[in-house]
Design a protein around this motif. Structure first.
Motif, short mmCIF file in Angstrom:
data_model
loop_
_atom_site.label_atom_id
_atom_site.label_comp_id
_atom_site.label_asym_id
_atom_site.label_seq_id
_atom_site.Cartn_x
_atom_site.Cartn_y
_atom_site.Cartn_z
N SER A 2 7.97 55.15 -20.54
CA SER A 2 8.91 54.06 -20.83
C SER A 2 8.17 52.75 -21.01
O SER A 2 7.09 52.53 -20.47
N ASP A 3 8.81 51.87 -21.74
CA ASP A 3 8.25 50.54 -21.98
C ASP A 3 8.59 49.65 -20.80
O ASP A 3 9.74 49.58 -20.36
N LEU A 4 7.60 48.94 -20.27
CA LEU A 4 7.84 48.09 -19.10
C LEU A 4 8.70 46.87 -19.42
O LEU A 4 9.23 46.24 -18.52
N VAL A 9 14.09 49.85 -17.07
CA VAL A 9 13.03 50.16 -16.12
C VAL A 9 13.17 49.26 -14.89
O VAL A 9 13.06 49.72 -13.75
N LEU A 10 13.43 47.98 -15.10
CA LEU A 10 13.62 47.04 -13.99
C LEU A 10 14.86 47.42 -13.18
O LEU A 10 14.84 47.40 -11.94
N THR A 16 16.16 51.84 -6.94
CA THR A 16 15.31 52.57 -6.00
C THR A 16 15.01 51.73 -4.77
O THR A 16 15.05 52.23 -3.64
N LEU A 17 14.72 50.44 -4.98
CA LEU A 17 14.47 49.55 -3.86
C LEU A 17 15.69 49.46 -2.96
O LEU A 17 15.58 49.51 -1.72
N ALA A 80 7.17 45.53 -5.73
CA ALA A 80 6.36 44.41 -6.22
C ALA A 80 5.28 44.89 -7.18
O ALA A 80 4.92 44.17 -8.13
N ALA A 81 4.79 46.09 -6.95
CA ALA A 81 3.74 46.62 -7.84
C ALA A 81 4.37 47.01 -9.14
O ALA A 81 3.87 46.83 -10.21
#
Length: 81
Positions: A2-4, A9-10, A16-17, A80-81
């Motif tokens: 996937s494209d960041l 993606v965000l 998930t967080l 954060a990563a």
């Protein structure tokens, strides 16, 4: 792959967080409950409560609280990563 720059993606990383944060809060709350259960058992039946069970519930509850805190810190670092 996937494209960041894709907002999906965000959004997936944020979901998930949040899931990990809910899990860590549940672990902390369960640890607090286990730790206080020893005091409750001692208050209900002081003659039957043993010092070993009080110590066991204290350390088991503390372990769950620490596990919840560590999972919150780890998930924040991963996000954060």
């Amino acid at each position: 792959m996937s494209d960041l720059n894709d907002p999906r993606v965000l959004f997936a990383a944020e979901r998930t967080l949040l899931a990990w944060n809910r899990t860590s809060l549940a672990l902390i709350a369960f640890g607090f409950l286990v730790e206080r259960a020893g005091l409750l058992l001692n208050a209900i039946a002081p003659s039957q409560a043993h010092a070993a069970s009080m110590v066991l519930t204290f350390w088991l509850g503390l372990a769950f609280i620490a596990l919840g805190a560590l999972s919150a810190v780890y998930s924040s670092r991963q996000y954060a990563a």
